[in-house]
Design an enzyme around this catalytic site. Structure first.
Site, PDB file in Angstrom:
ATOM      1  N   SER A 198       0.872  -1.172   0.000  1.00 37.50           N
ATOM      2  CA  SER A 198       0.000   0.000   0.000  1.00 37.50           C
ATOM      3  C   SER A 198       0.910   1.223   0.000  1.00 37.50           C
ATOM      4  O   SER A 198       1.483   1.590   1.020  1.00 37.50           O
ATOM      5  CB  SER A 198      -0.884  -0.011   1.248  1.00 37.50           C
ATOM      6  OG  SER A 198      -1.572   1.197   1.380  1.00 37.50           O
TER       7      SER A 198
ATOM      8  N   HIS B 271      -3.082  -5.918   2.780  1.00 37.63           N
ATOM      9  CA  HIS B 271      -2.200  -6.856   3.474  1.00 37.63           C
ATOM     10  C   HIS B 271      -2.847  -8.209   3.758  1.00 37.63           C
ATOM     11  O   HIS B 271      -2.228  -9.068   4.380  1.00 37.63           O
ATOM     12  CB  HIS B 271      -1.715  -6.241   4.798  1.00 37.63           C
ATOM     13  CG  HIS B 271      -0.862  -5.039   4.610  1.00 37.63           C
ATOM     14  ND1 HIS B 271      -0.514  -4.191   5.645  1.00 37.63           N
ATOM     15  CD2 HIS B 271      -0.279  -4.520   3.501  1.00 37.63           C
ATOM     16  CE1 HIS B 271       0.245  -3.212   5.183  1.00 37.63           C
ATOM     17  NE2 HIS B 271       0.387  -3.405   3.889  1.00 37.63           N
TER      18      HIS B 271
ATOM     19  N   GLU C 212      -5.010  -2.017   9.070  1.00 43.54           N
ATOM     20  CA  GLU C 212      -4.357  -2.489  10.294  1.00 43.54           C
ATOM     21  C   GLU C 212      -5.189  -2.143  11.524  1.00 43.54           C
ATOM     22  O   GLU C 212      -5.624  -1.003  11.691  1.00 43.54           O
ATOM     23  CB  GLU C 212      -2.963  -1.876  10.445  1.00 43.54           C
ATOM     24  CG  GLU C 212      -2.018  -2.203   9.300  1.00 43.54           C
ATOM     25  CD  GLU C 212      -0.666  -1.525   9.479  1.00 43.54           C
ATOM     26  OE1 GLU C 212      -0.252  -1.304  10.629  1.00 43.54           O
ATOM     27  OE2 GLU C 212      -0.031  -1.208   8.456  1.00 43.54           O
TER      28      GLU C 212
ATOM     29  N   GLU D  23       1.769  -8.744   7.467  1.00 43.44           N
ATOM     30  CA  GLU D  23       2.496  -8.166   8.597  1.00 43.44           C
ATOM     31  C   GLU D  23       2.328  -8.973   9.874  1.00 43.44           C
ATOM     32  O   GLU D  23       2.624  -8.484  10.967  1.00 43.44           O
ATOM     33  CB  GLU D  23       2.085  -6.708   8.791  1.00 43.44           C
ATOM     34  CG  GLU D  23       2.476  -5.862   7.580  1.00 43.44           C
ATOM     35  CD  GLU D  23       2.199  -4.387   7.756  1.00 43.44           C
ATOM     36  OE1 GLU D  23       1.538  -4.008   8.750  1.00 43.44           O
ATOM     37  OE2 GLU D  23       2.644  -3.604   6.903  1.00 43.44           O
TER      38      GLU D  23
ATOM     39  N   ASP E 284      -4.853   1.815  11.160  1.00 46.60           N
ATOM     40  CA  ASP E 284      -4.338   2.326   9.891  1.00 46.60           C
ATOM     41  C   ASP E 284      -5.414   2.023   8.865  1.00 46.60           C
ATOM     42  O   ASP E 284      -5.576   0.874   8.445  1.00 46.60           O
ATOM     43  CB  ASP E 284      -3.013   1.660   9.514  1.00 46.60           C
ATOM     44  CG  ASP E 284      -2.538   2.074   8.121  1.00 46.60           C
ATOM     45  OD1 ASP E 284      -3.160   2.967   7.518  1.00 46.60           O
ATOM     46  OD2 ASP E 284      -1.542   1.500   7.637  1.00 46.60           O
TER      47      ASP E 284
ATOM     48  N   GLU F 135      -4.254   6.390  11.545  1.00 43.95           N
ATOM     49  CA  GLU F 135      -3.356   6.664  10.420  1.00 43.95           C
ATOM     50  C   GLU F 135      -4.135   6.600   9.110  1.00 43.95           C
ATOM     51  O   GLU F 135      -4.967   5.709   8.923  1.00 43.95           O
ATOM     52  CB  GLU F 135      -2.228   5.622  10.423  1.00 43.95           C
ATOM     53  CG  GLU F 135      -1.268   5.699   9.263  1.00 43.95           C
ATOM     54  CD  GLU F 135      -0.316   4.513   9.251  1.00 43.95           C
ATOM     55  OE1 GLU F 135       0.161   4.140   8.155  1.00 43.95           O
ATOM     56  OE2 GLU F 135      -0.046   3.940  10.335  1.00 43.95           O
TER      57      GLU F 135
ATOM     58  N   ASP G 298       0.593   9.057   6.558  1.00 43.49           N
ATOM     59  CA  ASP G 298       1.560   8.153   5.916  1.00 43.49           C
ATOM     60  C   ASP G 298       1.587   8.442   4.423  1.00 43.49           C
ATOM     61  O   ASP G 298       2.466   9.136   3.924  1.00 43.49           O
ATOM     62  CB  ASP G 298       1.185   6.707   6.204  1.00 43.49           C
ATOM     63  CG  ASP G 298       2.055   5.698   5.454  1.00 43.49           C
ATOM     64  OD1 ASP G 298       3.150   6.080   4.978  1.00 43.49           O
ATOM     65  OD2 ASP G 298       1.653   4.526   5.332  1.00 43.49           O
TER      66      ASP G 298
ATOM     67  N   LYS H 224       8.983   6.173   6.955  1.00 42.46           N
ATOM     68  CA  LYS H 224       9.422   4.980   6.233  1.00 42.46           C
ATOM     69  C   LYS H 224      10.631   5.348   5.387  1.00 42.46           C
ATOM     70  O   LYS H 224      10.512   6.154   4.454  1.00 42.46           O
ATOM     71  CB  LYS H 224       8.291   4.439   5.347  1.00 42.46           C
ATOM     72  CG  LYS H 224       7.084   3.934   6.117  1.00 42.46           C
ATOM     73  CD  LYS H 224       5.957   3.549   5.160  1.00 42.46           C
ATOM     74  CE  LYS H 224       4.783   2.919   5.903  1.00 42.46           C
ATOM     75  NZ  LYS H 224       3.638   2.670   4.984  1.00 42.46           N
TER      76      LYS H 224
ATOM     77  N   HIS I  86       8.000  -0.038   9.560  1.00 38.26           N
ATOM     78  CA  HIS I  86       8.412  -1.058   8.606  1.00 38.26           C
ATOM     79  C   HIS I  86       7.620  -0.906   7.323  1.00 38.26           C
ATOM     80  O   HIS I  86       6.825   0.008   7.152  1.00 38.26           O
ATOM     81  CB  HIS I  86       8.164  -2.446   9.204  1.00 38.26           C
ATOM     82  CG  HIS I  86       6.706  -2.713   9.490  1.00 38.26           C
ATOM     83  ND1 HIS I  86       6.203  -3.969   9.725  1.00 38.26           N
ATOM     84  CD2 HIS I  86       5.634  -1.875   9.555  1.00 38.26           C
ATOM     85  CE1 HIS I  86       4.905  -3.898   9.935  1.00 38.26           C
ATOM     86  NE2 HIS I  86       4.536  -2.650   9.836  1.00 38.26           N
TER      87      HIS I  86
ATOM     88  N   LYS J 265       6.338   1.102  14.568  1.00 42.74           N
ATOM     89  CA  LYS J 265       5.302   0.252  14.004  1.00 42.74           C
ATOM     90  C   LYS J 265       6.024  -0.796  13.160  1.00 42.74           C
ATOM     91  O   LYS J 265       6.611  -0.472  12.128  1.00 42.74           O
ATOM     92  CB  LYS J 265       4.378   1.115  13.142  1.00 42.74           C
ATOM     93  CG  LYS J 265       3.165   0.420  12.629  1.00 42.74           C
ATOM     94  CD  LYS J 265       2.323   1.418  11.850  1.00 42.74           C
ATOM     95  CE  LYS J 265       1.711   0.734  10.660  1.00 42.74           C
ATOM     96  NZ  LYS J 265       0.945   1.659   9.832  1.00 42.74           N
TER      97      LYS J 265
END
Length: 430
Positions: free
Chosen positions: A42, A154, A163, A204, A241, A292, A319, A344, A372, A395
């Site tokens: 993503s 994910h 998330e 993840e 997230d 997020e 993000d 990131k 990550h 994270k």
């Protein structure tokens, strides 16, 4: 003064089985330092660009061209440079690339070199990487944001939010925070088994059950927290997230339950204001203290509204909105669109630019969360980065999958090295 003697790259695989780079640097004293590069699924549209080969090999995802760039132009450019000239080296690569988004050389090639230089310099100085990066301030162990239910890009399930995380804010030490997270993770697995839900995990490491709603995921996590013997809100909070860019329809300017729509199920769609109201209702009903990417990266008006409505209560994290880029962060600060940034390293492509983004965030009262990517390696650079720069939050996935656990284990090592000087943060910088 120790200098770069040689740099070479190797094509390796990340946690999704896709190619990525490992860069190996040899310094003038014979020491070897390595860095491996992560990759996201993503991704924000303004991220620095990875160099991929195209064609049929590895379904077009090979990185042989990036390897050639490291072994050729970048090696020739940097051989003989001092290990301690991090900013100079990063600027040299940026200038030689000559594009705004590192398209010529590839952010993956440039980043691998940048991180390997920092590792080599830390080794040459005789200091741990976190100490080399941060000096005396490098003593705060970050509060982990643990992704225990996966959705979105994910996981192949019905959840559009990407998330669902826990934050063990009530722990006294980092090692206690890890224990709390592990116990909650295993409690959740037991609950899912009892309900005959899927207990396979996503990219993840979080579980990826097919659930009816975001609320059902949050209720399951609350049940797991209590089953593990902890108190929601006072000891463990929740974080989301949403990765809203993934389910935003730019034509209609609506946020829709894309996965349900694609499965011909009844789905909900919301305007930006309705999306903000929905998130506000979740915060009112659940102990959520961080959201997020609650809105799409191009929806600046929606972000401003979200921060106005919730920014005084919880952490509003950009993000895809900021992509670790100071230009977008400055815009967000001016528009009061958020109060925290996700960091990131591969979004921007060099350590220098990453550190500049963190510093700008801190100067303006923003939080910063080192993160990550969904396509990871066992490289633990971000663990040292979080401690070194005192971000106080990290994270790095769930309590399973080796590429996630390696980061937690590195932080446990750092905590042991720091001894009594180590301070566990609840995630609040202030």
């Amino acid at each position: 003064m120790e200098y770069i003697e040689s740099i070479r790259a190797l094509e390796i695989l990340d946690s999704r089985g896709n190619p990525t780079l490992k860069v190996i640097l040899k310094s003038s004293n014979g020491n070897i330092s390595e860095a491996s590069v992560p990759s996201g699924a993503s991704t924000g549209s303004h991220e620095a660009i990875e160099k991929r080969d195209g064609g049929t090999r590895y379904l077009g995802k090979g990185v042989q061209e990036a390897v050639k760039i490291v072994n050729g132009p970048l090696s020739e450019l940097l051989n003989g440079e001092s290990l301690f000239s991090q900013e100079k080296i990063d600027r040299m690569m940026i200038q030689e690339d000559g594009t705004e988004n590192k398209e010529r050389f590839g952010a993956n090639a440039i980043l691998g070199v940048s991180l390997s230089v920092a590792r080599a310099a830390a080794k040459a100085s005789g200091r741990p990487l976190y100490s080399y990066l941060g000096g005396l301030r490098a003593r705060y162990l970050p509060c982990p944001m643990m992704n225990i239910i996966n959705g979105g890009a994910h996981a192949d399930n019905s959840l559009d939010f990407q998330e669902f995380m826990i934050r063990p804010i009530g722990a006294a030490t980092f090692s206690e925070a890890i224990r709390m997270g592990s116990e909650i993770f295993h409690a959740l697995k037991m609950i899912l088994k009892e309900r005959k839900e899927i207990t396979s995990v996503g990219d993840e490491g979080g579980f990826a059950p097919n659930l009816k709603s975001n609320e059902e995921a949050l209720e399951l996590i609350l049940e797991a927290i209590k089953k593990a013997g902890y108190q929601p809100k006072t000891q463990v909070t929740l974080a989301l997230d949403c990765a809203a860019s993934e389910f935003y329809d730019a034509k209609t300017k609506k946020y829709l339950e894309k996965k349900k729509k694609n499965q011909n199920q009844t789905f909900i769609q919301r305007t930006a204001e309705e999306q903000v109201s929905y998130l506000e209702s979740l915060v009112d009903r659940y102990p959520i203290d961080s959201i997020e990417d609650g809105l799409a990266e191009e929806d600046w008006e929606g972000w401003t509204l979200l921060n106005k409505r919730l920014g005084s209560k919880i952490q509003i994290v950009g993000d895809d909105l900021f992509v670790t880029n100071t230009a977008f962060l400055k815009k967000g600060i001016e528009l009061m669109a958020a109060n925290a940034i996700l960091i990131k390293v591969n979004q921007i492509g060099t350590l220098t630019e990453t550190m500049e983004a963190i510093e700008l965030a801190f100067q303006n009262g923003y939080g910063a969360i080192v993160s990550h990517r969904s396509g990871e390696t066992d490289d633990t650079f971000i663990s040292d980065l979080a401690v070194g720069l005192g971000t106080r939050q990290i994270k790095t996935g769930s309590l399973s999958r080796g590429e996630r656990i390696s980061k937690y284990n590195r932080l446990l090592e750092i905590e042991a090295e720091l001894g009594e000087s180590a301070i566990y943060s609840d995630g609040n910088r202030y």
